[in-house]
Design a protein around this motif. Structure first.
Motif, PDB file in Angstrom:
ATOM      1  N   SER A  73       1.208  -2.700  -8.693  1.00 45.65           N
ATOM      2  CA  SER A  73      -0.066  -1.799  -8.257  1.00 45.65           C
ATOM      3  C   SER A  73       0.201  -1.791  -6.521  1.00 45.65           C
ATOM      4  O   SER A  73       1.021  -2.762  -6.035  1.00 45.65           O
ATOM      5  CB  SER A  73      -1.383  -2.166  -8.541  1.00 45.65           C
ATOM      6  OG  SER A  73      -1.685  -3.406  -7.732  1.00 45.65           O
ATOM      7  N   ASN A  74      -0.660  -0.889  -5.691  1.00 46.35           N
ATOM      8  CA  ASN A  74      -0.502  -1.041  -4.447  1.00 46.35           C
ATOM      9  C   ASN A  74      -1.485  -1.837  -3.883  1.00 46.35           C
ATOM     10  O   ASN A  74      -1.702  -1.988  -2.675  1.00 46.35           O
ATOM     11  CB  ASN A  74      -0.777   0.622  -3.823  1.00 46.35           C
ATOM     12  CG  ASN A  74       0.340   1.793  -4.364  1.00 46.35           C
ATOM     13  OD1 ASN A  74      -0.150   2.221  -4.896  1.00 46.35           O
ATOM     14  ND2 ASN A  74       1.143   1.578  -3.711  1.00 46.35           N
ATOM     15  N   ALA A  75      -2.129  -2.537  -4.775  1.00 44.35           N
ATOM     16  CA  ALA A  75      -3.141  -3.616  -4.248  1.00 44.35           C
ATOM     17  C   ALA A  75      -2.642  -4.765  -3.573  1.00 44.35           C
ATOM     18  O   ALA A  75      -3.188  -5.528  -2.693  1.00 44.35           O
ATOM     19  CB  ALA A  75      -4.070  -4.014  -5.331  1.00 44.35           C
ATOM     20  N   GLY A  92       0.944  -1.199  -0.043  1.00 44.69           N
ATOM     21  CA  GLY A  92       0.073   0.074  -0.087  1.00 44.69           C
ATOM     22  C   GLY A  92       0.867   1.291  -0.087  1.00 44.69           C
ATOM     23  O   GLY A  92       0.395   2.420  -0.523  1.00 44.69           O
TER      24      GLY A  92
END
Length: 200
Positions: free
Chosen positions: A57-59, A26
Motif C-alpha cells: 500500500s501507499n501507507a 506515498g
C-alpha cells in the motif's frame, strides 16, 4: 530463507529510485493484478537510482518485498536486496505472491496481425513516446487493411495483449482486434495504475 509469511493478496505497488515513484511509499505505483496473486507493471526503469522494491500500500514500508539475497528470482521480506536492471529500458515486472517468484523482462512492442504489412509473420515496431521514468505510452503510424491486429512484446507470443469484449481495454492473451482499412496513428498505453488500453 523465504520463511516469513507474506500476506499480500489484494494489491501490490512498485517504488524505488530507478522508477518514477522514487523511494516514497506515498508515490508507489499500483501494479495490475492479472490473475489471483499475480501482479505486473510496465515501467521505464533506469540503472541509476538504486533499484526498486514493492509495497502492499501507499501507507508505508510494512510488508515490503525485495529480492532474496540467497535465491535468484525469489522475493523476500527480511534482509532483502533492491531489484535492479543492467540497462535503462522499458520493462515488464511480474510478481507472483503465491510462490514469491518474480521476473523483470525488457520489452520492445510491436503490432502484428492480418491487417498489418507483415501480416501474422512480422511485427510493425512501436516507439516509446519518451525514454523517461513514468512513460508508459508507445505509438506507431501504420497503414492497415481490413483484418485483425494484436500487440506483442519482443516479436514473440509469450507477452501479447488483445481486447476481449472490444471495449478498449487490453488483456493478456486477449482477443484479436478487428480493424478496417486505412492509415492510422495507434497508441498503446501500458499504465498499470489505470489499466492497459489503446487507441486507433
Amino acid at each position: 530463507t523465504n520463511s516469513k509469511t507474506v500476506t499480500v493478496t489484494e494489491s501490490l505497488k512498485i517504488l524505488g529510485g530507478s522508477v518514477i515513484a522514487d523511494w516514497n511509499p506515498g508515490n508507489a505505483v499500483s501494479m495490475q493484478m492479472v490473475e489471483n496473486g499475480v501482479f505486473e507493471t510496465y515501467q521505464y526503469i533506469t540503472v541509476d537510482g538504486g533499484g526498486f522494491k514493492f509495497v502492499p500500500s501507499n501507507a508505508g514500508w510494512d510488508g515490503d518485498l525485495g529480492a532474496s539475497k540467497t535465491t535468484a528470482g525469489m522475493l523476500n521480506q527480511a534482509e532483502e536486496d533492491n531489484l535492479t536492471v543492467d540497462a535503462d529500458g522499458f520493462y515488464r515486472v511480474r510478481i507472483n505472491t503465491n510462490d514469491l517468484t518474480y521476473s523483470v523482462e525488457a520489452t520492445n512492442w510491436g503490432i502484428i496481425g492480418s491487417a498489418t504489412p507483415g501480416e501474422w509473420s512480422e511485427d510493425t515496431d512501436m516507439t516509446l513516446v519518451s525514454e523517461a521514468k513514468g512513460e508508459y505510452k508507445l505509438t506507431a503510424d501504420i497503414t492497415l487493411t481490413d483484418g485483425e491486429i494484436k500487440f506483442r512484446a519482443n516479436d514473440d507470443w509469450a507477452i501479447n495483449l488483445g481486447d476481449s469484449g472490444a471495449d478498449g481495454s487490453l488483456e493478456n492473451g486477449g482477443d484479436n482486434i478487428a480493424v478496417t482499412a486505412g492509415t492510422y496513428h495507434i497508441e498503446l498505453n501500458l499504465n498499470s495504475a489505470t489499466g492497459f488500453s489503446y487507441t486507433i
